[in-house]
Design a protein around this motif. Structure first.
Motif, short mmCIF file in Angstrom:
data_model
loop_
_atom_site.label_atom_id
_atom_site.label_comp_id
_atom_site.label_asym_id
_atom_site.label_seq_id
_atom_site.Cartn_x
_atom_site.Cartn_y
_atom_site.Cartn_z
N ASP A 134 0.53 -1.03 0.03
CA ASP A 134 -0.16 0.00 0.04
C ASP A 134 0.85 1.36 0.07
O ASP A 134 0.31 2.19 -0.51
CB ASP A 134 -0.98 -0.12 0.99
N GLY A 186 -2.11 -1.95 5.30
CA GLY A 186 -2.56 -0.82 5.88
C GLY A 186 -1.17 0.18 6.60
O GLY A 186 -1.50 0.89 7.48
N ARG A 239 2.37 5.00 9.39
CA ARG A 239 0.86 5.28 8.85
C ARG A 239 1.42 5.41 7.30
O ARG A 239 2.26 5.93 6.75
CB ARG A 239 -0.03 6.36 9.32
N ALA A 292 -3.38 4.17 3.28
CA ALA A 292 -4.11 3.26 3.47
C ALA A 292 -4.58 2.56 4.93
O ALA A 292 -5.24 1.79 5.11
CB ALA A 292 -3.41 1.69 2.75
N THR A 293 -3.79 3.18 5.78
CA THR A 293 -3.92 3.04 7.07
C THR A 293 -5.48 3.63 7.47
O THR A 293 -5.92 4.67 7.40
CB THR A 293 -3.04 3.92 8.15
N PRO A 294 -6.19 2.61 8.30
CA PRO A 294 -7.69 2.77 8.32
C PRO A 294 -7.91 3.78 9.55
O PRO A 294 -7.01 4.20 10.46
CB PRO A 294 -8.24 1.60 8.76
N LYS A 352 -8.96 6.33 5.42
CA LYS A 352 -8.20 5.47 4.57
C LYS A 352 -8.63 5.83 3.07
O LYS A 352 -9.81 6.19 2.47
CB LYS A 352 -8.57 3.93 4.49
#
Length: 302
Positions: A100, A129, A138, A141-143, A164
């Motif tokens: 990602d 992520g 981070r 794509a990190t939620p 995200k």
């Protein structure tokens, strides 16, 4: 026909790598290559996949494999596809497999260019992520509200406070023929989507949810369980798009609350066990509910 099916199920990603125990990315790549068959050239930018598959003297790859810089995977894949076209090698296909970080962030410009030009490349993002290779920083794509090494949770922080990126829809807006999302927790569905993508010419994109035990913080034998809970909560919708239209979604048979999913992972522990994280959990639940409504995940299949 039988021989062809057997060839497609050959293991082309084998022992000889150094992935963490329970690595969702490694398992995904094994099944991706089972679906593509061996007449492919794989291009992989810098990241976890490149690092754990290229220790000196060892290789799990049983297909031609190219490593390059973090930011230019789609550009290299474009060049390989152009060389194959010049050589009239129509049966050999190019598959880019990146994390990602290189997909959502550092290499997104190159990816967008590849999509806009219409290059004949299947690009697969194995999404865990964060920048796992360098310590779990981070990424785009990190939620929402996940803790990372650069967005640690604490008294003044609830983790990552940005949403995200919705890369599948951003990719689809380029007007490409095929976009799909998948999860390592459903390998037959993943293989089916890879095989379908290989039937098209031009740029195609698949995003695979690949839970990471080491940084998400769960036991290494629970990777598939964590992946399934993400899908069943609605946070990870699985769908296929052709020519910009959603043609298929994977229905949720039994919906689970997002809190059940969050409880499996240490990266969300700051939200649990008290009242401080109640608002944040409600926000995450709202995101899951919106996905369920948007993609009709609980409705009857057509």
């Amino acid at each position: 026909m039988t021989a062809n099916i057997a060839a497609q199920q050959e293991d082309l990603f084998v022992s000889g790598h150094r992935a963490c125990h329970g690595c969702g990315m490694a398992l995904s790549v094994r099944h991706i290559l089972k679906a593509t068959g061996k007449d492919v050239i794989v291009v992989t930018p810098t990241g976890c996949l490149e690092t754990f598959t290229s220790p000196y003297g060892y290789s799990p790859w049983r297909v031609p494999w190219i490593h390059h810089l973090f930011e230019n995977g789609p550009s290299i894949a474009t060049g390989v596809a152009a060389a194959l076209r010049a050589q009239k090698r129509d049966t050999t296909r190019v598959v880019g497999i990146g994390g990602d970080g290189s997909t959502f962030d550092i290499g997104f410009g190159a990816l967008s260019g590849m999509l806009e030009r219409g290059d004949d490349v299947l690009y697969i993002c194995v999404d865990n992520g964060a920048y796992m290779n360098t310590g779990g920083q981070r990424s785009g794509a990190t939620p929402l509200y996940a803790a990372t090494s650069t967005h640690p949770a604490g008294k003044l922080s609830a983790g990552k406070v940005e949403m995200k990126k919705n890369i599948p829809m951003i990719v689809a807006a380029h007007g490409i023929p095929y976009v799909a999302t998948a999860s390592v927790a459903y390998v037959k569905d993943l293989q089916k989507k890879v095989k379908r993508a290989m039937e098209f010419r031009g740029p195609r994109y698949i995003q695979v949810d690949t839970p990471c035990p080491s940084v998400w913080g769960f036991p290494s034998d629970r990777t598939l369980e964590v992946g399934r809970l993400g899908v069943q909560s609605g946070l990870i919708p699985l769908f296929e798009m052709e020519d910009g239209e959603i043609i298929q979604v994977r229905k949720i048979k039994k919906k689970v609350a997002v809190e059940t999913y969050l409880k499996t992972q240490k990266r969300y522990r700051h939200l649990l066990g008290g009242t401080d994280g109640k608002r944040e959990i409600e926000e995450i639940q709202a995101l899951a509910d919106a996905n369920i409504k948007k993609f009709n995940l609980m409705g009857k299949a057509k």
